[in-house]
Design an enzyme around this catalytic site. Structure first.
Site, PDB file in Angstrom:
ATOM      1  N   SER D  64       0.883  -1.121   0.031  1.00  0.00           N
ATOM      2  CA  SER D  64      -0.021   0.202   0.034  1.00  0.00           C
ATOM      3  C   SER D  64       0.870   1.073  -0.111  1.00  0.00           C
ATOM      4  CB  SER D  64      -0.890   0.117   1.189  1.00  0.00           C
ATOM      5  OG  SER D  64      -2.042  -0.845   1.036  1.00  0.00           O
ATOM      6  N   TYR D 240      -4.833   3.198   7.732  1.00  0.00           N
ATOM      7  CA  TYR D 240      -6.199   2.507   7.723  1.00  0.00           C
ATOM      8  C   TYR D 240      -6.898   3.233   8.932  1.00  0.00           C
ATOM      9  CZ  TYR D 240      -3.121  -0.417   5.036  1.00  0.00           C
ATOM     10  OH  TYR D 240      -2.290  -0.813   4.076  1.00  0.00           O
ATOM     11  N   VAL D 258       1.176  -3.997   4.105  1.00  0.00           N
ATOM     12  CA  VAL D 258       1.191  -5.110   4.566  1.00  0.00           C
ATOM     13  C   VAL D 258       2.422  -5.975   4.502  1.00  0.00           C
ATOM     14  CG1 VAL D 258      -1.424  -5.395   4.657  1.00  0.00           C
ATOM     15  CG2 VAL D 258      -0.244  -6.098   2.660  1.00  0.00           C
TER      16      VAL D 258
END
Lengths: 304, 304, 304, 304
Positions: D64, D240, D258
């Site tokens: 990400s 997030y 991740v």
């Protein structure tokens, strides 16, 4: 010809042996003391036959079951305009009742969830001269039993701890969907929920919904159209997040309360009530749900 | 070296000519009468320089800006354990604040949304001897100005119409995240929001957050770590559903109120306040947002 | 004794004069060309009587009505274990179907919303040897009419534009609630929805649900218990966000499709179908809903 | 003057002794094999100083983190009109990303959540001649390192199992917010996420965001205004559901992946990267989060 007596006895005997009976509601302190071993079933056939097994003479707190009676009274007073303030769709979602109210501009999903029932209470407070007394008399008339009464301790207990209902009423007020003061509406609402009946009285009271609007004393309370609509709402919305499950497993319009009571009915045929104070995880009487499922399976009587 | 005076004058002149100034908040009746033509900007540089343009001496209702001050007081009293009762994440979603509270078991998303600020108010009610007076003195000390006061009419007006806050407080209570009575906590909360300041006083009050926890009178109120955390929360959560937009367009920690005030700051450098009572669709001062955007664009000063 | 012929004629004459007939569905390009002036009603009484008014011989796309037939087939194959993969609660909320799927770990709310129907399609793809042909034959057998067929253009049109269904299927797959490939399941699903029937064929097909599981050719397809459950699901979930409204206004189990068809039934008594391609704001046939409401009002026949 | 070397060594030594290092991501099969004992920190000070401790030369999957680079490229190509297709608000809510997309008509909350990043990927597919090669070259130029590459196995692994991304892309397509084919956009997106770098390369790549839009080779890529906006988005949305926590605890704009990498930066001062593949419950590198928190605490450097 059904042998109702044998069927009910078998159901009672089988279920009354259950060790696991769920949990007595403890969020209303006054209700948490009820003995979990109580269990009764009463069947009131429109032809006049009555069948009782178990503990059907002990009064219990009808709680949310009263919402149907309040709806009936308000509907009979103001008619179709009632639906401008409350919708008739299932609520679907257990974890965000207040959210739906926010999303849908203060119009509750239906009159049997708390926010909807509070709107109905507001209507009755606006239209009844002595709201609590007048409503109690309406219920006594339906049941043809002047001994039915509020349990004032239960009403006080709910008032002292009913923060979610205060939250809902204030939210309704913020959307302009509450005419009267929050405290006045909730005082009525907590009393309405604190009515006590036994299984037989409850079956008698709901006779009017099975009998096309006419009570057992042949007095007309509701039009056929109104009765059908109330029955449809009970079927779609009467069991919280388990409404679909009840329609699916039992197949009758009905309503449950956290006091452990359930009432259900087959139009033109019968009303039936159960009482067992232990609740399942969704807040409906555990033995009561099982008893009604067995009853409609055994008798093959359902609306479907 | 920046010519702050010229920059502020240019911004003021350009924006003050605007015909479209948004809408004055009308959900609190007492606030709806404020003249929409008010507009002021005050810059308080940590080196001691002060710059004022427009109407910077008229007091206005600081409203939600007070939430930062209440957070600072509560944080200084109970420290890190505060975060057990309120989270630090942006709320994200404008249309379901109460829903999030339900989904997340009564832990508000952050201390700058109403439900979170009510929890902070509850902490202050629990820990201050005379909550309202003590909090007012805290604010007066920060500003070094004993004339700052509550507007009792505004507090009363909010109390009479603040149904959503009553809903939130009751919901918090239902989850066990409110120690004191709903009425007592909200009485404090409505007074806190009803504090009045002018632009200069507000800039002075927030000096402590730009100056690593030490106020303009050289008194230490917060640790550097606490100040950084409060600034981070202002940046992430200070502008309702427009927090990302403010971080994006202005690039400073800040807080707005529905009275039309905005305060923002650059750590170690300055505090700046604007006041214009007309709000944009998201509830933030329309001219104030534009003024701060122009200021950081012109000066190229931002935290990013 | 009801004069069905006169009742249907009156309803048809009254409604067919309507200028406002809603909007033909346009999200499936192939369906958008259907003439909005089509209107037909067909009543199939279990005693063998059949009544037709209007355009009851033109085939239309049954679309979501096929979900009931797929459910019936899947239920008859795998029995109760079906309910481990799909729930039986109303969906309640129109604007977040995928969200509910996320919140509830990939278990669709019921088998009549798209995500639930895709799970049912997956079951049929897993258990039928030639899924499309076998399912078509099942439908032909129910209707006792081998001319019923897919409209391949409609299926292709849905495949080319059905992004929301691809989204739902992939989401189900991510939760492990889809055994087969997304493309294979959706190919089946788009064909299932693209079955065409006229009003008479559709009423014949649903005879099995009014007749306790036995079709008009006296062949048993479903147990009484299964039929009751499917009828209960139709009542609770058959009309998208208007399920409560349909239960309330019409009082019969039924199912609508965006092709403008509606089928409803009274257990042990009749099936009735309507077709009018103009839809109301909730996606149900506008004239069809009115026709069924008039029919149950006039005949006083409903399950309640 | 900070002794960065000593500070980083202390942090590394303290944290590398940790037994509990979180869990390696297992939803992308290809990533699940990475050794959890890897741990490295690299600091790139704008004055030219570089500090490395631990395993800073082993490439890892940036995942990400690539979203920031794709955003920068798209922003530099189409400018402000980018914000018509994606918003800049935090997402707030972990459990219903797709729901928010439904509620907000297909406009993702921000460019760093998956749905937003897929919109950015769509923009790049529309505007780049050879999307994958051109984007890789952009990244290589930023890092001044032509050896940076995709890991084709990781891209293939994500394609084979990325059902949630297929769901999101199809949902965007259904709202008209995806110009190109779902498969083409996701092929690009999965490759973008599958870029591999080591800590040093990643710190070099992000130099441009700390250095006002100019990379280490003195080439201008972004305007100051664009850089500030990207930094603001990283701060508000980079972690997030832990974005507020990171702003609160670390106080720097940053982005995690991740694969266990985190990059953060202080404008005009430094970039810093950490890599430890064990993730905490919210999907961010456990040791990395701790390392950055210790670093900003120790150095007292943060934007607040």
């Amino acid at each position: 010809m059904q042998n109702y007596s044998a069927i009910l006895n078998n159901i009672y005997t089988e279920l009354n042996a259950s060790h696991f009976r769920g949990e007595v509601a403890n969020y209303i302190p006054e209700l948490s003391h009820v003995d979990i071993h109580n269990f009764g079933i009463h069947l009131n056939v429109l032809n006049g036959d009555q069948f009782s097994v178990g503990n059907t003479n002990t009064p219990f707190s009808i709680q949310s079951i009263s919402k149907v009676l309040a709806l009936a009274k308000a509907f009979s007073i103001i008619g179709e305009q009632l639906w401008q303030r409350v919708n008739v769709e299932p609520s679907g979602n257990p974890f965000n009742h207040l959210s739906l109210l926010e999303l849908e501009n203060g119009i509750p999903r239906n009159p049997l969830i708390n926010s909807g029932a509070i709107v109905i209470a507001d209507i009755l407070v606006s239209h009844l001269k002595n709201p609590k007394a007048d409503f109690l008399n309406f219920v006594r008339d339906l049941a043809n039993d002047p001994t039915i009464n509020f349990n004032k301790n239960v009403a006080a207990s709910e008032k002292a701890t009913g923060y979610k209902n205060f939250a809902a009423a204030n939210l309704l007020k913020s959307f302009g969907n509450l005419e009267n003061d929050v405290d006045e509406v909730l005082d009525f609402y907590f009393h309405q929920c604190a009515i006590e009946m036994n299984c037989k009285q409850l079956a008698d009271t709901f006779y009017v919904f099975a009998n096309r609007g006419t009570c057992s004393q042949h007095k007309d309370y509701l039009t056929l159209s109104q009765v059908k609509r109330i029955n449809a709402i009970m079927l779609s919305c009467g069991f919280y997040d388990e409404a679909g499950e009840f329609a699916f497993e039992v197949g009758l319009p009905g309503k449950s309360g956290v006091g452990g009571g359930i009432v259900a009915l087959l139009p033109n045929t019968f009303t039936i009530t159960t009482w067992s104070p232990g609740l399942n995880a969704k807040g409906n009487s555990l033995l009561g749900m099982q008893a009604l499922k067995l009853f409609t399976t055994e008798t093959q009587l359902s609306i479907f």
